[in-house]
Write a protein that holds these residues in place. Structure first.
Motif, PDB file in Angstrom:
ATOM      1  N   ASP A 554       0.525  -1.082   0.161  1.00 43.57           N
ATOM      2  CA  ASP A 554       0.332  -0.314  -0.102  1.00 43.57           C
ATOM      3  C   ASP A 554       0.219   0.877   0.069  1.00 43.57           C
ATOM      4  N   GLU A 555       1.605   1.536   0.577  1.00 44.68           N
ATOM      5  CA  GLU A 555       2.959   2.624   0.917  1.00 44.68           C
ATOM      6  C   GLU A 555       3.703   2.516  -0.202  1.00 44.68           C
ATOM      7  N   LEU A 556       3.676   1.988  -0.866  1.00 40.87           N
ATOM      8  CA  LEU A 556       4.192   1.736  -2.489  1.00 40.87           C
ATOM      9  C   LEU A 556       3.878   2.043  -3.644  1.00 40.87           C
ATOM     10  N   GLN A 557       2.638   1.602  -3.558  1.00 41.99           N
ATOM     11  CA  GLN A 557       1.755   2.183  -4.034  1.00 41.99           C
ATOM     12  C   GLN A 557       0.877   3.687  -4.063  1.00 41.99           C
ATOM     13  N   GLN A 558       0.821   4.128  -3.076  1.00 42.51           N
ATOM     14  CA  GLN A 558       1.040   5.509  -2.762  1.00 42.51           C
ATOM     15  C   GLN A 558       1.876   6.539  -3.003  1.00 42.51           C
ATOM     16  N   ASP A 559       3.772   5.876  -2.729  1.00 42.07           N
ATOM     17  CA  ASP A 559       4.298   6.843  -3.329  1.00 42.07           C
ATOM     18  C   ASP A 559       4.234   6.624  -5.036  1.00 42.07           C
ATOM     19  N   LEU A 560       4.035   5.424  -5.847  1.00 43.17           N
ATOM     20  CA  LEU A 560       3.917   5.226  -6.868  1.00 43.17           C
ATOM     21  C   LEU A 560       2.807   6.087  -7.626  1.00 43.17           C
ATOM     22  N   ASP A 561       1.905   6.307  -6.986  1.00 45.11           N
ATOM     23  CA  ASP A 561       0.764   7.552  -7.428  1.00 45.11           C
ATOM     24  C   ASP A 561       1.249   8.799  -7.476  1.00 45.11           C
ATOM     25  N   SER A 562       1.916   8.691  -6.208  1.00 45.42           N
ATOM     26  CA  SER A 562       2.476   9.914  -5.763  1.00 45.42           C
ATOM     27  C   SER A 562       3.728  10.708  -6.995  1.00 45.42           C
ATOM     28  N   LYS A 563       4.130   9.841  -6.746  1.00 43.61           N
ATOM     29  CA  LYS A 563       5.517  10.740  -7.994  1.00 43.61           C
ATOM     30  C   LYS A 563       4.901  10.558  -9.422  1.00 43.61           C
ATOM     31  N   GLU A 564       3.969   9.839  -9.834  1.00 42.99           N
ATOM     32  CA  GLU A 564       3.500   9.587 -10.816  1.00 42.99           C
ATOM     33  C   GLU A 564       2.918  10.527 -11.689  1.00 42.99           C
ATOM     34  N   GLU A 565       1.512  11.345  -9.879  1.00 43.61           N
ATOM     35  CA  GLU A 565       1.141  12.654 -10.101  1.00 43.61           C
ATOM     36  C   GLU A 565       1.805  13.911 -10.551  1.00 43.61           C
ATOM     37  N   GLU A 566       3.027  13.914  -9.644  1.00 40.10           N
ATOM     38  CA  GLU A 566       3.908  14.799  -9.820  1.00 40.10           C
ATOM     39  C   GLU A 566       4.909  14.420 -10.800  1.00 40.10           C
ATOM     40  N   LYS A 567       4.786  13.726 -11.308  1.00 39.34           N
ATOM     41  CA  LYS A 567       5.663  13.629 -12.890  1.00 39.34           C
ATOM     42  C   LYS A 567       4.771  14.097 -13.768  1.00 39.34           C
ATOM     43  N   VAL A 568       3.641  14.051 -13.737  1.00 38.23           N
ATOM     44  CA  VAL A 568       2.351  14.289 -15.176  1.00 38.23           C
ATOM     45  C   VAL A 568       2.446  15.601 -14.775  1.00 38.23           C
ATOM     46  N   THR A 569       2.585  15.804 -13.245  1.00 39.64           N
ATOM     47  CA  THR A 569       1.773  17.748 -13.987  1.00 39.64           C
ATOM     48  C   THR A 569       3.265  18.195 -14.325  1.00 39.64           C
ATOM     49  N   GLU A 570       4.731  18.079 -13.882  1.00 42.92           N
ATOM     50  CA  GLU A 570       6.022  18.684 -13.962  1.00 42.92           C
ATOM     51  C   GLU A 570       6.114  17.951 -15.572  1.00 42.92           C
ATOM     52  N   LEU A 571       5.320  17.157 -16.506  1.00 43.20           N
ATOM     53  CA  LEU A 571       5.258  16.735 -17.842  1.00 43.20           C
ATOM     54  C   LEU A 571       4.577  17.884 -18.565  1.00 43.20           C
ATOM     55  N   ASN A 572       3.070  17.680 -17.890  1.00 48.24           N
ATOM     56  CA  ASN A 572       2.395  18.764 -18.695  1.00 48.24           C
ATOM     57  C   ASN A 572       2.990  20.147 -18.548  1.00 48.24           C
ATOM     58  N   LYS A 573       3.299  20.870 -17.137  1.00 42.16           N
ATOM     59  CA  LYS A 573       4.122  22.624 -17.167  1.00 42.16           C
ATOM     60  C   LYS A 573       5.641  21.864 -18.386  1.00 42.16           C
ATOM     61  N   VAL A 574       6.552  21.147 -18.163  1.00 43.99           N
ATOM     62  CA  VAL A 574       7.297  21.258 -19.664  1.00 43.99           C
ATOM     63  C   VAL A 574       7.193  21.344 -21.121  1.00 43.99           C
ATOM     64  N   LYS A 575       5.462  20.768 -20.784  1.00 44.04           N
ATOM     65  CA  LYS A 575       4.843  20.670 -22.081  1.00 44.04           C
ATOM     66  C   LYS A 575       3.872  22.008 -22.732  1.00 44.04           C
ATOM     67  N   VAL A 576       3.481  22.410 -21.971  1.00 45.72           N
ATOM     68  CA  VAL A 576       2.999  24.186 -22.231  1.00 45.72           C
ATOM     69  C   VAL A 576       4.285  24.853 -22.239  1.00 45.72           C
ATOM     70  N   GLU A 577       5.382  24.979 -21.096  1.00 48.69           N
ATOM     71  CA  GLU A 577       6.254  25.783 -21.375  1.00 48.69           C
ATOM     72  C   GLU A 577       7.360  25.533 -23.180  1.00 48.69           C
ATOM     73  N   LEU A 578       7.036  24.154 -23.360  1.00 49.47           N
ATOM     74  CA  LEU A 578       8.100  24.238 -24.809  1.00 49.47           C
ATOM     75  C   LEU A 578       7.043  24.837 -25.752  1.00 49.47           C
ATOM     76  N   GLN A 579       5.678  24.418 -25.331  1.00 49.78           N
ATOM     77  CA  GLN A 579       4.977  24.918 -26.480  1.00 49.78           C
ATOM     78  C   GLN A 579       4.570  26.513 -27.311  1.00 49.78           C
ATOM     79  N   GLU A 580       4.411  26.992 -26.219  1.00 46.57           N
ATOM     80  CA  GLU A 580       4.785  28.066 -25.750  1.00 46.57           C
ATOM     81  C   GLU A 580       6.466  28.324 -26.525  1.00 46.57           C
TER      82      GLU A 580
END
Length: 672
Positions: A554-580
């Motif tokens: 459960d702890e590993l799954q929560q860590d993975l979910d949080s990391k995946e969400e952070e990665k997704v947000t960072e990727l979205n930010k990077v994509k938006v910045e790159l697109q701009e």
């Protein structure tokens, strides 16, 4: 600086007070040559403040004034700041540790409204925040100021109300870049007010809020807003640089085109001059020919009076001269046509140059419109960033709510697990009591013990089956580890069954030999108890191991979910910045490509015009050479006609002379 010291001493003497030696010493120090007057830690009297206040208006011989820890009174501060209101050279002012109050805050507000040269203001270790009216007056002055770049308000006892007024001032200020508010009492409300003002303030780059009891999330949001302001300023500076570069290129193109046009006009003027010269030469030649013809006419008229036989020859010569005159007229007409054609071509070229200038002006207007569009796009991007920040704030709240719900669910699950463990312990205790009773009965009745053993085995199997079902429900998230645990349980079951079969065989043998093997039966019962206890211990260990594995999963799954969400947000930010960035770069590249294409077309047009001009010049030179050759041919014909006429005249003269000599008048004259 010496003159400033002399004026200070003169004003003090006029006021009837002795000048302070420390102030005079500081005025005579070489530090003043570098543009700084340091009066820190000097207790300045009211007369000194009054004299300095009179000397400060206008241009002072220093750019920085340090008055920290001087123990200034309110009246002294008012006099000094009143003098600085109209100063034009002081750019840095230090009033640290002077315990400024309401009157000082009002004087500071007046200074900020009227002074246009001050760039840095240090007000550390004062009490401006304690006086609400004075601090509001100070904030109004800051709102009206558009020249101050750095402001230090550390340790000024500013509360959340003062922070709100300061935020209102910052929302209208367009020049302040650094603001230090450390070690005040701003709090949560003041932090939120400052964060809200950053949405409208785009010039503030640095804001220090340490030691103000401001929450960490607000500090992070403030840092993000400041980073956004810095990025915006960098983008605007780059866009301004690009606009300047493009304007310089356009100006250089205009200069080149004007130079080329002037060169073209010079060449046209030279051609006109050459044509005028050629026309003058041809006119001179025609006049010479006309004079020669007039001479010929006079000669022919004199010969007509003398000779009648030469009339036919003279008529033929007149016809030839008439033909030559027609040819000359035709040449003149051709030259006039050529001149008109050249004049029309020059007018066309002028019109084309005017059209090109109009096109260039149109392109410049289009480029300015594109710049406006780019600025509008930058504003839209800023609005989108604000919306995204609001969405991020809502997402953070949702995450906090979900984490709280997950914690509640985890607590409920732990309570359920504890209840199940208690039930399992109670069942185990009941089983142990039953087993103790059954051992007593085995000593009494072996047959009853066999039946009780079978019933116990069945009950244990049922309990194990129920435990396995509960473990399978709990271990749904960890399939691989559950399989391993089930294999371990199956092995334990097989071992338990084999041991039970062996025990049954021993019991049968003991039944046959009841009297002889009671002791052996008791030993076997003890062994069975030990084996059951070991099996229970193993089952407990396996259940605990499975619970630990489940928690880890459960702890590993929560860590993975949080990391995946952070990665997704960072990727979205990077994509938006790159697109701009890609959009900006593509727009700039398209603009540069358009300018390059325009430059290439202009160069091609210039080349075509130069080639056409050269061809026209070559054609004109060819025509001029042909005309010169024709003139040479005409001159040769005229000279030939002159020679023929001279020969004819000589022949006629000889003939006349011979006729005259052969006549009787000639003979008579010869006789005489």
């Amino acid at each position: 600086m010496e003159q400033f010291g002399q004026d200070y001493a003169r004003l003090c003497a006029a006021a009837g007070a002795a000048p302070q030696e420390a102030v005079l010493r500081r005025l005579r120090e070489p530090d003043g040559a570098r543009g700084r007057l340091d009066l820190a830690a000097q207790s300045l009297s009211l007369q000194t403040c009054s004299a300095l206040g009179r000397l400060l208006p206008g241009a002072a011989p220093f750019a920085a004034l340090a008055l920290g820890d001087c123990g200034l009174s309110e009246e002294g501060v008012r006099l000094l700041l009143h003098g600085l209101c109209s100063n034009t050279t002081v750019k840095s002012l230090d009033l640290k540790g002077n315990n400024l109050r309401s009157m000082g805050a009002e004087a500071l507000g007046k200074l900020l409204r009227q002074n246009k040269s001050l760039r840095s203001l240090t007000l550390e270790w004062n009490s401006l925040g304690m006086w609400e009216e004075g601090f509001s007056f100070f904030c109004q002055g800051l709102k009206a100021n558009n020249f101050l770049q750095r402001l230090d308000l550390r340790n000024n006892q500013i509360n959340h109300q003062g922070a709100g007024e300061l935020a209102i001032a910052l929302a209208q200020n367009t020049s302040l870049q650094e603001l230090d508010l450390r070690w005040n009492n701003i709090g949560l409300l003041g932090g939120r007010a400052l964060l809200n003002c950053l949405h409208s303030n785009k010039t503030l780059k640095r804001l220090e809020l340490a030691g103000n009891n401001v929450p960490g999330d607000i500090l992070k949001a403030v840092e993000q807003a400041l980073d956004h302001n810095q990025d915006r300023e960098v983008i605007l500076s780059e866009a301004q640089n690009q606009v300047n570069i493009l304007s310089k290129e356009v100006l250089s193109l205009k200069d080149e085109k004007s130079k080329q046009f002037m060169d073209f006009v010079d060449t046209v003027d030279k051609q006109k001059e050459e044509r005028a010269r050629s026309e003058k030469m041809s006119a001179a030649r025609v006049s010479q020919l006309q004079e020669a013809l007039d001479e010929q006419y006079s000669i022919m008229n004199s010969l007509k009076t003398k000779l009648q036989m030469t009339e036919a020859a003279l008529a033929l010569s007149e016809q030839k001269v008439h033909n030559l005159g027609e040819l000359l007229r035709a040449m003149k007409q051709e030259q006039n046509c050529v001149a008109e054609c050249h004049f029309k071509e020059l007018q066309q070229q002028k019109q084309e140059g005017a059209d090109r200038e109009g096109r260039l002006l149109h392109d410049l207007s289009a480029a300015s419109e594109k710049n406006l569009l780019l600025r509008n796009q930058v504003d839209e991007l800023e609005r989108k960033c604000k919306v995204q920040q609001d969405q991020l704030f809502q997402v953070k709240q949702d995450l906090a709510n979900t984490t709280a719900e997950l914690k509640l669910r985890a607590v409920e699950a732990e309570e359920r697990l504890e209840m199940e463990k208690r039930r399992f312990k109670q069942s185990l205790e009941d089983m142990e009591s039953l087993r103790i009773k059954e051992v007593g009965r085995m000593t009494q009745h072996m047959e009853a013990s066999e039946r009780s053993m079978h019933s116990r085995i069945q009950s244990l199997e049922a309990i194990r089956i129920s435990l396995e079902e509960e473990l399978s429900q709990v271990k749904a998230a960890a399939l691989t580890e559950r399989g391993q645990a089930e294999e371990d349980l199956i092995k334990v079951r097989s071992q338990a069954r084999l041991e039970e079969q062996q025990r049954l065989e021993h019991l049968e043998e003991k039944l046959r030999l009841m009297t002889e093997l009671r002791d052996e039966a008791q030993n076997c019962c003890l062994k069975q108890k030990e084996m059951v206890a070991e099996a229970q211990a193993k089952a407990k260990q396996l259940s605990l191991y499975a619970d630990g594995l489940r928690k880890r999963l459960d702890e590993l799954q929560q860590d993975l979910d949080s990391k995946e969400e952070e990665k997704v947000t960072e990727l979205n930010k990077v994509k938006v910045e790159l697109q701009e960035q890609i959009g900006h770069l593509e727009a700039e590249r398209a603009a540069q490509d358009g300018l390059r294409e325009k430059i290439a077309t202009l160069e091609r047009q210039l080349k075509a015009l130069s080639s056409n001009h050269r061809e026209a010049l070559l054609d004109k030179e060819g025509e001029i050479s042909l005309l010169l050759e024709k003139l040479r041919m005409k001159e040769a014909e005229i000279s030939r006609v002159k020679e023929e006429e001279a020969q004819r005249a000589s022949f006629l003269q000889n003939a006349i002379m011979a006729y005259v000599q052969g006549s009787p008048l000639g003979a008579h004259s010869s006789r005489k």
